[in-house]
Design a protein around this motif. Sequence first.
Motif, PDB file in Angstrom:
ATOM      1  N   ARG A   1       0.813  -1.213   0.000  1.00  0.00           N
ATOM      2  CA  ARG A   1       0.000   0.000   0.000  1.00  0.00           C
ATOM      3  C   ARG A   1       0.850   1.268   0.000  1.00  0.00           C
ATOM      4  O   ARG A   1       0.385   2.345  -0.392  1.00  0.00           O
ATOM      5  CB  ARG A   1      -0.942   0.002   1.203  1.00  0.00           C
ATOM      6  CG  ARG A   1      -0.257   0.230   2.543  1.00  0.00           C
ATOM      7  CD  ARG A   1      -1.189   0.018   3.718  1.00  0.00           C
ATOM      8  NE  ARG A   1      -0.604   0.444   4.992  1.00  0.00           N
ATOM      9  CZ  ARG A   1       0.319  -0.235   5.646  1.00  0.00           C
ATOM     10  NH1 ARG A   1       0.760  -1.391   5.143  1.00  0.00           N
ATOM     11  NH2 ARG A   1       0.800   0.229   6.795  1.00  0.00           N
TER      12      ARG A   1
ATOM     13  N   VAL B   1       3.408   1.966  -1.858  1.00  0.00           N
ATOM     14  CA  VAL B   1       3.813   2.405  -3.199  1.00  0.00           C
ATOM     15  C   VAL B   1       2.630   2.448  -4.164  1.00  0.00           C
ATOM     16  O   VAL B   1       2.777   2.896  -5.301  1.00  0.00           O
ATOM     17  CB  VAL B   1       4.929   1.499  -3.773  1.00  0.00           C
ATOM     18  CG1 VAL B   1       6.135   1.502  -2.853  1.00  0.00           C
ATOM     19  CG2 VAL B   1       4.428   0.081  -4.002  1.00  0.00           C
ATOM     20  N   ALA B   2       1.466   1.967  -3.719  1.00  0.00           N
ATOM     21  CA  ALA B   2       0.289   1.954  -4.592  1.00  0.00           C
ATOM     22  C   ALA B   2      -0.132   3.371  -4.950  1.00  0.00           C
ATOM     23  O   ALA B   2      -0.105   4.271  -4.105  1.00  0.00           O
ATOM     24  CB  ALA B   2      -0.861   1.214  -3.916  1.00  0.00           C
ATOM     25  N   ARG B   3      -0.545   3.577  -6.192  1.00  0.00           N
ATOM     26  CA  ARG B   3      -0.971   4.903  -6.642  1.00  0.00           C
ATOM     27  C   ARG B   3      -2.334   5.294  -6.089  1.00  0.00           C
ATOM     28  O   ARG B   3      -2.669   6.475  -6.021  1.00  0.00           O
ATOM     29  CB  ARG B   3      -1.005   4.958  -8.171  1.00  0.00           C
ATOM     30  CG  ARG B   3       0.362   5.144  -8.801  1.00  0.00           C
ATOM     31  CD  ARG B   3       0.240   5.286 -10.305  1.00  0.00           C
ATOM     32  NE  ARG B   3       1.522   5.589 -10.913  1.00  0.00           N
ATOM     33  CZ  ARG B   3       1.973   6.812 -11.190  1.00  0.00           C
ATOM     34  NH1 ARG B   3       1.214   7.851 -10.901  1.00  0.00           N
ATOM     35  NH2 ARG B   3       3.145   7.000 -11.755  1.00  0.00           N
ATOM     36  N   GLY B   4      -3.124   4.313  -5.722  1.00  0.00           N
ATOM     37  CA  GLY B   4      -4.443   4.582  -5.168  1.00  0.00           C
ATOM     38  C   GLY B   4      -4.685   3.728  -3.948  1.00  0.00           C
ATOM     39  O   GLY B   4      -3.763   3.108  -3.407  1.00  0.00           O
TER      40      GLY B   4
ATOM     41  N   VAL C   1      -6.657  -0.753  -6.267  1.00  0.00           N
ATOM     42  CA  VAL C   1      -5.587  -1.249  -7.132  1.00  0.00           C
ATOM     43  C   VAL C   1      -5.740  -2.750  -7.357  1.00  0.00           C
ATOM     44  O   VAL C   1      -5.612  -3.250  -8.480  1.00  0.00           O
ATOM     45  CB  VAL C   1      -4.204  -0.928  -6.530  1.00  0.00           C
ATOM     46  CG1 VAL C   1      -3.095  -1.587  -7.351  1.00  0.00           C
ATOM     47  CG2 VAL C   1      -3.984   0.577  -6.472  1.00  0.00           C
TER      48      VAL C   1
ATOM     49  N   ARG D   1       2.385   0.465  -8.807  1.00  0.00           N
ATOM     50  CA  ARG D   1       2.720   1.834  -9.212  1.00  0.00           C
ATOM     51  C   ARG D   1       2.040   2.255 -10.512  1.00  0.00           C
ATOM     52  O   ARG D   1       2.205   3.386 -10.965  1.00  0.00           O
ATOM     53  CB  ARG D   1       4.231   1.960  -9.388  1.00  0.00           C
ATOM     54  CG  ARG D   1       5.045   1.704  -8.132  1.00  0.00           C
ATOM     55  CD  ARG D   1       6.519   1.987  -8.365  1.00  0.00           C
ATOM     56  NE  ARG D   1       7.319   1.700  -7.183  1.00  0.00           N
ATOM     57  CZ  ARG D   1       7.983   0.571  -7.000  1.00  0.00           C
ATOM     58  NH1 ARG D   1       7.953  -0.372  -7.933  1.00  0.00           N
ATOM     59  NH2 ARG D   1       8.687   0.379  -5.895  1.00  0.00           N
TER      60      ARG D   1
ATOM     61  N   GLN E   1      -0.416   3.550 -13.384  1.00  0.00           N
ATOM     62  CA  GLN E   1      -1.529   4.492 -13.484  1.00  0.00           C
ATOM     63  C   GLN E   1      -2.822   3.757 -13.783  1.00  0.00           C
ATOM     64  O   GLN E   1      -3.897   4.168 -13.360  1.00  0.00           O
ATOM     65  CB  GLN E   1      -1.232   5.528 -14.577  1.00  0.00           C
ATOM     66  CG  GLN E   1      -0.117   6.486 -14.217  1.00  0.00           C
ATOM     67  CD  GLN E   1       0.035   7.598 -15.237  1.00  0.00           C
ATOM     68  OE1 GLN E   1      -0.512   7.529 -16.337  1.00  0.00           O
ATOM     69  NE2 GLN E   1       0.771   8.631 -14.875  1.00  0.00           N
ATOM     70  N   ASP E   2      -2.719   2.648 -14.529  1.00  0.00           N
ATOM     71  CA  ASP E   2      -3.884   1.825 -14.857  1.00  0.00           C
ATOM     72  C   ASP E   2      -3.562   0.370 -14.548  1.00  0.00           C
ATOM     73  O   ASP E   2      -3.031  -0.345 -15.398  1.00  0.00           O
ATOM     74  CB  ASP E   2      -4.249   1.987 -16.333  1.00  0.00           C
ATOM     75  CG  ASP E   2      -5.570   1.304 -16.689  1.00  0.00           C
ATOM     76  OD1 ASP E   2      -5.982   0.386 -15.953  1.00  0.00           O
ATOM     77  OD2 ASP E   2      -6.178   1.683 -17.710  1.00  0.00           O
TER      78      ASP E   2
END
Length: 256
Positions: free
Chosen positions: A6, A8-11, A16, A171, A173-174
């Motif tokens: 969590r 490094v997760a972008r969201g 994710v 990491r 974006q999608d």
Amino acid sequence: MLLTDRRVARGALVDVVAGAVGGGVRWVVLREKDLPRAERLALAVDLRAILAEAGGTLVVAGPDPLDGDAVHLPAAGPYPPPAVGLVGRSCHDTAELARLTTEHYATLSPVYETKTKPGHGPALRPAGLAVLVKASPVPVLALGGIETPDQVTACVEAGAAGVAVLGAIMRAQDPTETATTLGRAFQEAATRLVTSPARRGERPPETGLRPTVTTEGSSLTARSGHGRPQPRPQPPKNASGHGRPQPSTVTTGEDQ
């Protein structure tokens, strides 16, 4: 297999993971070992709900399955493994592989340099991975620094039964698009590998590790090829996950 982080997760981690599952991931390893058990248990409940809809499996890092039936253990222990339905273990060399007993699979890492653990290694690279795959008594998932389709292909060609990823999806974006892209690379490489002997008029080997191609109801343990006859592999029909705990087209993550 997607390994969570969590930090490094972008969201939000749940979002994710949901995106990755939408892209074909069917195994998720819940790490987040720094959280109190109650918070980790609540997170496990949320992730199991996401995976249940897709027929996937949540594997918990550490000996406590958090009311589930699947764990992934570090190389240091515990030994013997807990008696649960699915047990994996992180390994890095032949000595650690030799200590495996009732585990169902092992991860080998780091295959490549990893951003999550800089300096961790040295990296096995595909050549080193291939050597350890041959020494393993159980199916192997390649782990560490795997971020591109070419790297996924190299791991399959080295004999990995699956690929574990962390950073590439955490990491992203999608996450859905990234999981789909890496999964497609695994699927294509595994299909080429299991169909090429037949094209040359050769009989596929009856023993030894083979990559896991995503078909419903297949078993990772049964695909190890150690000490038991193996059916002749067939090309995959779709990119769905395995019925019994199986890595999806891609198992996504860095070293535990």
